[in-house]
Design a protein around this motif. Structure first.
Motif, PDB file in Angstrom:
ATOM      1  N   THR A  24     -75.140  17.005 -22.428  1.00 28.06           N
ATOM      2  CA  THR A  24     -73.723  17.312 -22.212  1.00 28.06           C
ATOM      3  C   THR A  24     -72.824  16.276 -22.917  1.00 28.06           C
ATOM      4  N   GLN A 271     -73.304  20.774 -16.779  1.00 27.14           N
ATOM      5  CA  GLN A 271     -72.190  21.382 -17.524  1.00 27.14           C
ATOM      6  C   GLN A 271     -71.222  22.078 -16.562  1.00 27.14           C
ATOM      7  N   HIS A 272     -71.802  22.736 -15.581  1.00 29.41           N
ATOM      8  CA  HIS A 272     -71.023  23.449 -14.568  1.00 29.41           C
ATOM      9  C   HIS A 272     -70.089  22.470 -13.838  1.00 29.41           C
ATOM     10  N   ASP A 275     -67.398  21.053 -16.210  1.00 30.41           N
ATOM     11  CA  ASP A 275     -66.385  22.067 -16.521  1.00 30.41           C
ATOM     12  C   ASP A 275     -65.397  22.264 -15.374  1.00 30.41           C
TER      13      ASP A 275
END
Ligand code: NAD
Ligand code: HP7
Length: 311
Positions: A24, A271-272, A275
């Protein structure tokens, strides 16, 4: 680019967190483990500092806090019973926290952590990677778009064989791991309650050191489940091909394939979170309550709606 520190760096799952931090495009600045077999760090972050004493790690993280390189996230890969303490450390140093499952062993630990999270103003996220598995996401959408009053019949078998070492390690100690339903089952209890809703009935048929079986009535499903870490319980077809793992979810007789695609889910989880999403304390509650209840229930034996593999 976000700065990370990692607790439990020498363990089995830590490299998946290191990979997720790297994939990431973030950096690991400091890591801590009581055990010093952490050469794997060179594959991801050769410049990260490493500590085997908590006090030195704490001092270093505090020093970074007052520099240009403040730690933004503390990742936790330590044994389950240490999570809440390590989470408090992360929140206290002003970082967000990404913690492995099970977030904690008991539901009241969640309430206590809510207070600490509020006090420090940063966030705690739990790795619940099955919620990011494409087959499980598709299943959730299918159920949400299906008939509102339908109750689905589910059989779930989750066999992940482990050798004798498991029982000697902290994973085999109920006070440290919570036992197999807590340590391994938590994934599918979370997944089932996420897809099919809250628990209405909970029965446990068998619960030993190496297997557990039970029956759950959820808002939208009746589930017979079987969980085992003993290779002898694998279906003959899996044994014949030398397999060690068998994960099967059948819904009304239809097999829902979800056994593949596990390895990248940590990167997706990171990533979730980065974000602006992630799964927090409230999302962990259903499965933590359930594993706590299962841990304290007296097994009924093979009566009623038990899973066929339990016999
Ligand atoms: P492990 O035993 O391989 O690693 C744990 C590490 O923590 C070890 O290196 C140990 O030395 C270290 N440790 C122990 N006490 C410590 C302390 N007081 N301070 C700092 N470090 C300490 O276990 P693992 O399989 O890597 O599991 C770690 C966590 O990850 C557990 O919470 C487990 O439930 C979870 N896990 C999640 C998945 C998943 O699929 N999401 C997979 C495996 C493990
Ligand atoms: N393995 C090891 O070498 N060391 C370990 O500590 C664990 C496994 P999978 P994962 O056992 O504690 C699952 O069954 O999916 C070997 C749980 N996660 O795919 O990675 C093993 O012998 C996790 O929550 O294991 O982890 C195999 O050869 C739980 O904490 C190989 O690694 C963990 O078991 C792969 O084994 C555990 C899920 O079920 C999603």
């Amino acid at each position: 680019m976000k700065n990370f520190a990692l607790i439990g760096a020498a363990g089995y799952i830590a490299p998946r967190h290191m990979k997720a931090i790297k994939d990431t495009k973030n950096q690991l600045l400091a890591a801590y483990d009581k055990f010093d077999s952490v050469g794997v760090m060179d594959s991801y972050f050769p410049d990260a500092d490493f500590f085997t004493e908590f006090e030195r790690f704490d001092r270093h993280v505090e020093k970074l806090k007052r520099s240009e390189q403040k730690i933004d996230y503390v990742s936790i890969c330590s044994p389950n019973y240490l999570h809440d303490s390590h989470i408090r450390f992360g929140l206290r140093v002003g970082a967000n926290v990404i913690c492995e499952k099970p977030l904690v062993l008991n539901p009241w630990n969640i309430e206590a952590l809510k207070e600490v999270e509020k006090e420090h103003g940063t966030r705690l996220f739990n790795i619940l990677q099955l919620r990011l598995h494409p087959s499980i996401i598709a299943l959730k959408e299918r159920i949400a778009n299906g008939p509102a009053d339908k109750i689905y019949d589910i059989d779930l078998a989750y066999i992940t064989s482990r050798g004798h070492w498991y029982y000697t390690s902290w994973k085999g100690d109920v006070t440290k791991s919570g036992g197999i339903a807590t340590n391994i089952g938590v994934h599918f209890y979370d997944m089932l309650t996420w897809v099919f809703g809250k628990v209405k009935t909970n029965e446990v048929h068998i619960h030993t050191h190496d297997r557990a079986a039970g029956y759950l009535e959820l808002e939208k499903a009746r589930v017979r489940w079987f969980l085992s870490i003993n290779a002898d319980t694998l279906p003959e077809s899996v044994k014949a091909r030398g397999g060690r793992t068998f994960r099967s979810l059948s819904m009304e007789g239809e097999e829902i394939e979800f056994s593949d695609g596990f390895t990248e889910l940590h990167t997706h989880s990171y990533q979730h979170i980065l974000d602006g999403n992630g799964f927090g304390l409230d999302e962990a509650m259903n499965s933590i309550q359930l594993v706590h209840d299962i841990r304290h229930m007296k097994p009924l034996g093979l009566k009623g709606n038990y899973h066929p593999l339990a016999a």
